[in-house]
Design an enzyme around this catalytic site. Structure first.
Site, PDB file in Angstrom:
ATOM      1  N   SER A 181       0.818  -1.216   0.000  1.00  0.00           N
ATOM      2  CA  SER A 181       0.000   0.000   0.000  1.00  0.00           C
ATOM      3  C   SER A 181       0.858   1.276   0.000  1.00  0.00           C
ATOM      4  O   SER A 181       1.703   1.468   0.883  1.00  0.00           O
ATOM      5  CB  SER A 181      -0.895  -0.008   1.239  1.00  0.00           C
ATOM      6  OG  SER A 181      -1.386   1.289   1.502  1.00  0.00           O
ATOM      7  N   ASN A 182       0.595   2.127  -0.967  1.00  0.00           N
ATOM      8  CA  ASN A 182       1.259   3.444  -0.990  1.00  0.00           C
ATOM      9  C   ASN A 182       0.741   4.299   0.157  1.00  0.00           C
ATOM     10  O   ASN A 182       1.465   5.106   0.727  1.00  0.00           O
ATOM     11  CB  ASN A 182       0.971   4.149  -2.310  1.00  0.00           C
ATOM     12  CG  ASN A 182       1.492   3.364  -3.485  1.00  0.00           C
ATOM     13  OD1 ASN A 182       2.687   3.111  -3.585  1.00  0.00           O
ATOM     14  ND2 ASN A 182       0.603   2.952  -4.381  1.00  0.00           N
TER      15      ASN A 182
END
Ligand code: PLP
Length: 335
Positions: free
Chosen positions: A78-79
């Site tokens: 996840s960014n």
């Protein structure tokens, strides 16, 4: 800027305004006369991306509430989790991340950055939603005397979306200065906070461009409804009436699933790199630009349409196991 927005506390985390760049070679390769790229990949917080803008409002709220640890959820690549881990450090806080199962072993890409940033992480149990695990974790931390601040998936509530209301007003000012009037503004759509903020902000600025979200997964059945919900939440924070604006969703470019490369996303990744030296990410922006390529090829976006493509970042995922998100060996060598 909007006075109602200026009244909401914000912690400066992003390097803004980001550049609005002409991409003439990419435009020509795609069959467009012109294409503008808004470089939100360069927001500067631990490899940049769209989440930095949302976190400016979310982390300011956390600090105002006296929190000492930020919690959030996402996949191991996840960014949003990586950006939250970095934002926590900028605010002198800690971060605890909850990832969805299954557990991964390889510490690569965003996960490597999470480790470097000293974030703690845990995996939701099989069958348990990460949001439920985060709620449990918040209770455990409170019982231990900590002050957790839970942030929803993607930072996509009304408060987070204010970051993209601000981005839309910034874009509006850049377009006014250049004398450009785009017909469409295109971005990747996941949890829809970016899309909600852009749609609301451009409507408040009186822009008539169509705002388009390119779906990156099939997890949200109705992205227009979801976007309108977040817009309404943002409007109530600003004490403004919800304008009737709604985005258009292109949901036919997901392919086999979230993060799974398609022929168009692979082509987009390569074309942007080779035409302009512009590096996209495999999960979000390659799917979004691939969608735009598909619409141009189908004739639904015309050569004279002036498109602003929002580059929302995500490039650390390129350095995760490439078999997860893209297959360099299977990419076409000549386009
Ligand atoms: C690089 C990148 N682009 C786009 C998005 C989608 O933004 P949103 O969740 O606001 O729809 C995300 C979300 O994680 C992202 O990481």
């Amino acid at each position: 800027m909007l006075p109602e927005l200026e009244r909401v506390p914000r912690l400066k985390l992003a390097s803004t305004p980001t550049a609005l760049q002409e991409a003439p070679r990419l435009a020509a390769d795609m069959g467009l006369r012109r294409l503008l790229v808004k470089r939100d990949d360069n927001t500067g917080l631990a490899f940049g991306g769209n989440k930095a803008r949302k976190l400016e409002y979310l982390v300011a709220d956390a600090v105002g509430a006296g929190a000492d640890v930020l919690l959030t959820v996402g996949g191991p690549q996840s960014n949003h989790c990586r950006s939250t881990a970095a934002a926590a450090r900028q605010a002198g806080l800690e971060a605890q991340l909850v990832f969805n199962a299954p557990e991964v072993e390889a510490i690569q890409g965003n996960l490597l950055l999470d480790q470097l940033l000293g974030a703690g992480w845990t995996f939701a149990a099989p069958g348990q939603s990460p949001a439920d695990r985060m709620a449990e974790l918040a209770e455990e931390l409170k019982a231990a005397g900590r002050r957790p601040y839970p942030i929803p998936s993607g930072g996509s509530n009304g408060l987070g979306a204010l970051g993209y209301v601000r981005a839309a007003l910034e874009l509006d000012a850049q377009l006014t200065q250049r004398g450009d009037q785009p017909t469409r503004v295109v971005c990747a759509a996941g949890s829809c906070g970016t899309l909600a903020g852009l749609t609301l902000g451009l409507a408040l600025a009186g822009r008539e461009a169509q705002v388009v979200g390119v779906s990156v997964s099939s997890s949200t059945p109705d992205r227009v409804a979801r976007t309108r919900e977040v817009m309404a939440d943002a409007c109530s924070l600003l004490d403004l009436a919800l304008p009737p604006a709604a985005p258009v969703i292109w949901d036919q470019y997901v392919g086999p699933g979230y993060g799974v490369a398609t022929e168009l996303s692979t082509r987009a990744l390569q074309t942007a790199a080779r035409a302009e030296g512009l590096i996209l990410d495999p999960v979000y922006t390659a799917k979004a630009l691939g969608g735009l390529m598909g619409e141009v090829a189908a004739g639904r976006v015309g050569a004279d349409d002036l498109v602003v493509f929002i580059h929302t970042g995500g490039t650390p995922a390129l350095f995760a196991d490439s078999t997860l998100y893209w297959r360099p060996d299977e990419a076409p060598r000549c386009l």
